[in-house]
Design an enzyme around this catalytic site. Structure first.
Site: not given
Length: 204
Positions: A5, A99, A112-114, A116
């Protein structure tokens, strides 16, 4: 089909192939995502040593870009390709998988947090645009879920994420049920929603 993707051309070709075979595209659930196994190991090591995790200062650009390319750029590519073929039919439903980490931003997960949080905002912005063309966009934001990605989580970190006061790790099927609901006619009035599916770990 196997699709990366993060590659816009691959996403476009996959959607075009579906339209060639089926004549139209009605539902898309975008569930592709990655985390960072090395950063997870750093967090687990810190837990075992009873010290705070030190991830950001050790994080290199390649690791940051990998997570952003799949989680954020990939969401853009899928949303764009789907809307291009759904809008002319004035119908369709798109569900992105975000998430709960976008909200609680646990230490050691900056990229990861940024990624999502960006995917949530992107999906909501597109939802406001797409509904004018009859296409609904919504997001499910899982908490810890038993997937292949979770299976690679170090034991110390997996134990830390477990909490006896809330539901255990969700199954992939439970999260799929939420996605199916968002894609269904029963959710016709949900546009730009981000549904937390984290077992009661927190609310917003």
């Amino acid at each position: 089909m196997t699709v990366d993707v993060s590659d816009a051309d691959q996403v476009d070709r996959a959607v075009e192939e579906v339209v060639r075979e089926r004549g139209r595209l009605d539902v898309v659930v975008h569930a592709a995502g990655v985390d960072d196994p090395e950063a997870k190991q750093w967090i687990a090591d810190a837990l075992l040593d009873e010290r705070p995790p030190d991830v950001l200062t050790r994080l290199d650009g390649a690791a940051w870009q990998r997570v952003m390319r799949v989680n954020l750029d990939g969401t853009f590519h899928v949303l764009r390709a789907a809307l291009r073929v759904m809008a002319p039919h004035r119908s369709g439903a798109i569900v992105t998988v975000g998430s709960s980490s976008a909200f609680d931003a646990p230490p050691g997960y900056p990229h990861y947090a940024a990624s999502k949080a960006g995917a949530h905002a992107l999906s909501q912005a597109v939802a406001k645009e797409a509904i004018a063309f009859g296409v609904r966009v919504n997001t499910v934001a899982p908490g810890p879920t038993d997937t292949g990605m979770a299976a690679r989580t170090p034991a110390a970190l997996r134990q830390d994420l477990a909490d006896p006061r809330v539901r255990p790790y969700a199954t992939a099927g439970e999260i799929a049920d939420v996605a199916l609901f968002l894609a269904s006619d029963e959710a016709v009035n949900l546009v730009g929603a981000v549904l937390l599916a984290n077992g009661g770990r927190f609310t917003v």
